[in-house]
Design an enzyme around this catalytic site. Structure first.
Site, PDB file in Angstrom:
ATOM      1  N   CYS A 119       4.186  -4.023  -9.548  1.00  0.00           N
ATOM      2  CA  CYS A 119       2.913  -4.746  -9.698  1.00  0.00           C
ATOM      3  C   CYS A 119       1.889  -4.317  -8.657  1.00  0.00           C
ATOM      4  O   CYS A 119       0.718  -4.678  -8.757  1.00  0.00           O
ATOM      5  CB  CYS A 119       3.143  -6.248  -9.594  1.00  0.00           C
ATOM      6  SG  CYS A 119       4.195  -6.915 -10.888  1.00  0.00           S
ATOM      7  N   HIS A 258      -2.655 -10.674  -6.257  1.00  0.00           N
ATOM      8  CA  HIS A 258      -1.880 -10.392  -7.469  1.00  0.00           C
ATOM      9  C   HIS A 258      -1.580 -11.709  -8.181  1.00  0.00           C
ATOM     10  O   HIS A 258      -1.176 -12.691  -7.555  1.00  0.00           O
ATOM     11  CB  HIS A 258      -0.585  -9.679  -7.082  1.00  0.00           C
ATOM     12  CG  HIS A 258       0.356  -9.498  -8.229  1.00  0.00           C
ATOM     13  ND1 HIS A 258      -0.047  -9.027  -9.452  1.00  0.00           N
ATOM     14  CD2 HIS A 258       1.689  -9.745  -8.345  1.00  0.00           C
ATOM     15  CE1 HIS A 258       0.982  -8.979 -10.269  1.00  0.00           C
ATOM     16  NE2 HIS A 258       2.055  -9.418  -9.617  1.00  0.00           N
ATOM     17  N   ASN A 288       1.580 -12.964 -15.533  1.00  0.00           N
ATOM     18  CA  ASN A 288       1.614 -11.830 -14.604  1.00  0.00           C
ATOM     19  C   ASN A 288       1.554 -10.533 -15.426  1.00  0.00           C
ATOM     20  O   ASN A 288       2.522 -10.188 -16.099  1.00  0.00           O
ATOM     21  CB  ASN A 288       2.903 -11.919 -13.783  1.00  0.00           C
ATOM     22  CG  ASN A 288       3.075 -10.758 -12.819  1.00  0.00           C
ATOM     23  OD1 ASN A 288       2.358  -9.768 -12.877  1.00  0.00           O
ATOM     24  ND2 ASN A 288       4.057 -10.877 -11.938  1.00  0.00           N
TER      25      ASN A 288
END
Ligand SMILES: CC(C)(COP(=O)(O)OP(=O)(O)OC[C@H]1O[C@@H](n2cnc3c(N)ncnc32)[C@H](O)[C@@H]1OP(=O)(O)O)[C@@H](O)C(=O)NCCC(=O)NCCS
Length: 337
Positions: A119, A258, A288
């Site tokens: 990520c 994030h 996400n």
């Protein structure tokens, strides 16, 4: 690694984002596995996510985002000479999705490659593009962050499937007169790799009837350990890059963490001392989206009028690797092309 931007000034001059049309709510998920809207909202803050169709691959999400970013920057695909795609779900192992996208966009002079840092991929890719632009190797870069994690999820595993969504974002990066990136901090701790990984499909565990039956081609995660890691590095990485650049947390106008989980974001925000109204949150709508998360959040912030010239924007990503990365940018209006 950590450092300040001491080369030519480089900034983000175009932004784009794209998510698939299909909305999957928490109630939809509770018909597929033993979960509930209440549990997911309380533990993660996620209410819904977008999920790609069976025919949609990463490049199908990345191309609309890339085209939007190019238009925003007033450029054509052929103007791009560096194209990096940060992802863990490329269209296929090779060729690189970046090469597929470069061809579709007409970026025939571009160096094009994929980058894998979980990520955190988008932050790694932006730092690389910064260095290539500041070093004079590239003139105009397109950086895409995107993932189609729904394709590597076990849709019967409530511990992972409820957390993620599909989406892509893209930024054009160019040299500017002043402002732009001030510095970066990137890190990796490979000893934490087994906390969040996809065992199958590589050279260690290739696709076999057994590895497929054994679930080795789905994401595996130790949620509690990743939670602890995430809350720690969101704070330490942000503090490190701010200190390196001689800035304080009070100067941060827009914080783009994030988008993994509202609880993780809240923890980091409060520990850092950033007021809530300076934080960008869209994980409730998209889940996400891995490498898509920060550029999609940037596009959201821009649409809301929050990214104006002179504002100090702090971005921090973290994820598989385990990896983390922060970038600090003084927002600018456009490139000097
Ligand atoms: C995954 C996460 C939301 C789980 O929250 P948690 O508060 O740690 O919950 P736990 O793992 O302790 O599980 C608590 C209980 O809920 C259950 N549970 C797990 N997922 C569930 C779900 N989707 N629905 C309902 N119950 C669930 C567990 O089985 C456990 O039940 P038990 O106590 O009977 O064993 C949290 O750990 C997290 O966000 N981790 C970070 C994950 C992440 O962001 N990864 C990507 C990073 S890039």
């Amino acid at each position: 690694m950590i450092g300040t931007a001491n080369g030519l000034a480089v900034s983000i001059t175009g932004l784009g984002a794209y998510v698939p049309e299909r909305v999957v709510t928490n109630d939809d998920l509770s018909t597929m596995m033993d979960t509930s809207d209440e549990w997911i909202v309380e533990r993660t803050g996620i209410r819904e996510r977008r999920i790609a169709g069976p025919e949609e691959a990463l490049s199908d999400l990345a191309l609309p985002a890339a085209r939007q970013a190019l238009e925003d920057a007033g450029l054509k695909g052929s103007d791009i000479d560096l194209l990096i795609v940060a992802t863990v779900t490329p269209d296929m192992a090779f060729p690189a999705t970046a090469a597929i996208i470069a061809d579709e966009l007409g970026a025939h002079d571009a160096g094009a490659y994929d980058l894998s840092a979980g990520c955190t991929g988008f932050m790694y890719a932006v730092a690389q593009a910064y260095a290539m632009l500041a070093g004079g190797l590239a003139q105009r870069a397109l950086v895409v962050g995107g993932d189609v994690l729904s394709k590597i999820m076990d849709w019967t595993d409530r511990r992972t499937a409820v957390l993620f969504g599909d989406g892509a974002g893209a930024v054009v990066m160019e040299r500017v007169g002043e402002g732009g990136f001030l510095g970066f901090e990137l890190g990796a701790d490979g000893s934490g790799g087994p906390q969040l990984y996809l065992p199958g499909g590589g050279s260690r565990t290739p696709a076999t009837v057994e590895s497929i039956a054994d679930g080795q081609h789905f994401v595996q995660m130790n949620g509690r350990e990743v939670f602890k890691f995430a809350t720690r590095v969101l704070v330490s990485s942000a503090e490190a890059v701010l200190a390196e650049c001689g800035r304080t947390v009070d100067e941060v106008d827009v914080y783009v963490p994030h988008q993994a989980n509202v609880r993780i974001i809240d923890y980091a925000t409060h520990k850092l001392g950033i007021p809530d109204d300076r934080v960008v949150i869209d994980v409730d709508r998209y889940g996400n989206t891995s490498s898509g998360s920060i550029p999609i959040a940037l596009a959201d912030a821009k649409a809301d009028g929050r990214l104006t010239a002179g504002r100090l924007v702090l971005m921090t990503g973290m994820g598989a690797g385990l990896t983390w990365g922060s970038g600090l940018i003084e927002w600018t209006d456009g490139g000097t092309t």
